[in-house]
Design a protein around this motif. Structure first.
Motif, PDB file in Angstrom:
ATOM      1  N   GLU A  86       1.107  -1.199   0.027  1.00  0.00           N
ATOM      2  CA  GLU A  86      -0.058  -0.110   0.146  1.00  0.00           C
ATOM      3  C   GLU A  86       0.688   1.237  -0.113  1.00  0.00           C
ATOM      4  N   ILE A 135       0.412   5.452   0.139  1.00  0.00           N
ATOM      5  CA  ILE A 135      -0.637   6.415   0.559  1.00  0.00           C
ATOM      6  C   ILE A 135       0.000   7.768   0.328  1.00  0.00           C
ATOM      7  N   ASN A 177      -6.242  12.024   1.658  1.00  0.00           N
ATOM      8  CA  ASN A 177      -5.102  11.151   1.047  1.00  0.00           C
ATOM      9  C   ASN A 177      -5.729  10.257  -0.007  1.00  0.00           C
ATOM     10  N   ILE A 234      -5.040   6.574  -1.810  1.00  0.00           N
ATOM     11  CA  ILE A 234      -4.352   5.198  -1.605  1.00  0.00           C
ATOM     12  C   ILE A 234      -4.421   4.418  -2.734  1.00  0.00           C
ATOM     13  N   THR A 248     -14.469   3.987  -0.031  1.00  0.00           N
ATOM     14  CA  THR A 248     -13.297   4.050   0.569  1.00  0.00           C
ATOM     15  C   THR A 248     -13.581   4.225   2.173  1.00  0.00           C
TER      16      THR A 248
END
Length: 461
Positions: free
Chosen positions: A79, A81, A89, A91, A336
């Motif tokens: 991941e 970010i 943010n 992702i 999300t």
């Protein structure tokens, strides 16, 4: 709010920063899919390619060498970010490889029907407000697909897509088609068309003393005549950077000079400059009118801009830290995770009462200001509910090259309530028209000018 071009630049910044901070270059030869935006990223030895994807094709939006111009929020094996300088943010999830269509694009021309399906499916996967806009999207597909199958020209396709956009009624949805495909609108009977700048000037002349302005009128302030009330009009949530000297603020070429300096700055620096500009001018404004018992903040003519600018401005009128909003993005798998935003008061915040003036023309980032402000008891509102378009504009593209945008981000207050479609309500309702022309004309009666909001405020004082 954060725009499409800035999102591209964010990736460029992030990759460069990571390359400097990670000598082993853990980005090397990796692929990433962005959550909720229909985009993906390919990183090779020292270059990146950023793609916009749909169910038919994959098109490179930007590519080049990495350049260190951003800070990574977090990075692990699976991941990534990134924060683009705003409050949201972005992702990315690591994948073994990009979709085959990104590396082996299909060059065959898409049919009208295929273009329609991509349009429909993109909204189906990413548009967040069918329920709020009272749209049965599956029914739209069933109603329009038979019509699409019968069309024989790009003009017919453009007309159908524009009809669908109008049906949704979201001010952040746009469809860009070639000029020759645009439908000419019949010229209506002559009407008096009042201009926003004329109304702003009339308010200043009729109601204000000790008048000041900054950056070609992006923000204006003074005091209401015969009162102790301060007045602040914010016309935009952009262009607060101190790029042009005060001596040139009224010059006809102000915008040209401003843009020349702005274009010479790296994208992240531009956003830092905006916040620094807010801090600089707010110190002067509070020095001029900060001793007043109350202040009016006029957002009735503000169509939006950067949410970071809006919230920084608001920070000068609140006295405590609060969770004022949350944001999540729509994906084909749901939404999300919510990201909470905590508003921190400025070091030298205004101490008096605040009245915010709103209208149906108060939109986007200006609405985010109003959404966050309603959490503070020292702030009241007057006018009419706002436009109801909060999301960032997500730009996509059809196989035939036409660009279109949609709203994929969901802004809610601290209780999880969204005002998309309805707008932020006011405490003192003045029933302004939602039609811009009618709203502007409402300030005039014959040759006379009056502002009923300002008249009410002065009477209360």
């Amino acid at each position: 709010m954060i725009n499409f071009n800035f999102t591209i630049c964010v990736l460029l910044m992030a990759l460069g920063a990571s390359a400097q901070q990670n000598p082993e270059n853990q980005f090397k030869n990796t692929s990433w899919v962005q959550q909720g935006y229909g985009r993906c990223l390919k990183i090779e030895d020292s270059t990146y390619t950023y793609y916009n994807t749909n169910n038919m094709n994959c098109k490179a939006l930007a590519e080049g060498k990495m350049s260190g111009r951003f800070t990574i929020v977090s990075l692990d094996k699976n991941e990534l970010i990134l924060n683009p300088g705003g409050i949201v943010n972005y992702i990315f999830k690591r994948v073994d490889s990009l979709p085959p269509m990104c590396t082996h694009p299909d060059s065959a021309a898409a049919s009208y029907e295929e273009n329609f399906k991509v349009f429909w499916e993109t909204f189906n996967d990413n548009y967040a407000f069918f329920r709020e806009r009272n749209i049965n999207w599956k029914q739209v597909y069933e109603d329009y697909l038979p019509r699409v199958k019968k069309i024989s020209s790009e003009k017919e396709l453009a007309d159908i897509l524009r009809e669908i956009v109008k049906k949704i009624g979201d001010g952040h949805i746009r469809l860009e088609v070639p000029d020759e495909l645009k439908t000419k609108v019949a010229v209506a009977a002559p009407v008096i068309r009042r201009k926003k700048d004329d109304i702003v000037k009339a308010i200043q002349e009729r109601y204000l003393v000790d008048k000041h302005t900054y950056n070609n009128g992006v923000i204006n302030w003074g005091k209401l005549k015969s009162t102790k009330i301060g007045y602040l009009m914010i016309k935009d949530m952009n262009n607060f950077s101190a790029y042009v000297s005060p001596a040139d603020k009224y010059q006809p070429d102000f915008a040209k000079k401003y843009d020349q300096v702005k274009d010479s700055r790296l994208p992240l620096m531009q956003f830092e400059d905006e916040i620094n500009g807010v801090d600089q001018i707010m110190k002067k404004i509070l020095a001029d009118i900060g001793q007043s018992d109350s202040i009016v903040i006029d957002l009735r003519f503000n169509g939006g801009g950067l949410e970071t600018v809006a919230l920084r401005l608001l920070s000068y009128f609140v006295g405590e830290s609060k969770h004022v909003l949350s944001v999540e993005a729509r994906t084909d798998q749901g939404n999300t995770a919510k990201q909470k935003y905590i508003l921190q008061p400025a070091n030298s915040a205004y101490k008096g009462k605040v009245c915010i003036l709103l209208s149906g023309q108060t939109a986007s980032a200006a609405e985010i200001f109003a959404l966050a402000a309603q959490h503070y008891p020292n702030i009241r509102t007057m006018g009419t509910r706002t436009a109801g378009i909060f999301s960032e504009i997500l730009w996509k593209e059809l196989p035939n090259g036409w660009e279109f945008s949609l709203s994929n981000e969901i802004y809610t207050d601290s209780n999880g309530k969204t005002y998309e479609g309805t707008g932020v309500p006011v405490i003192n309702e003045l029933n302004y028209s939602r039609n811009r022309l009618d709203f502007y004309n409402s300030f005039y009666s014959g040759d006379g000018f009056t502002d009923k909001a300002m008249d009410q405020i002065r009477q209360v004082d």
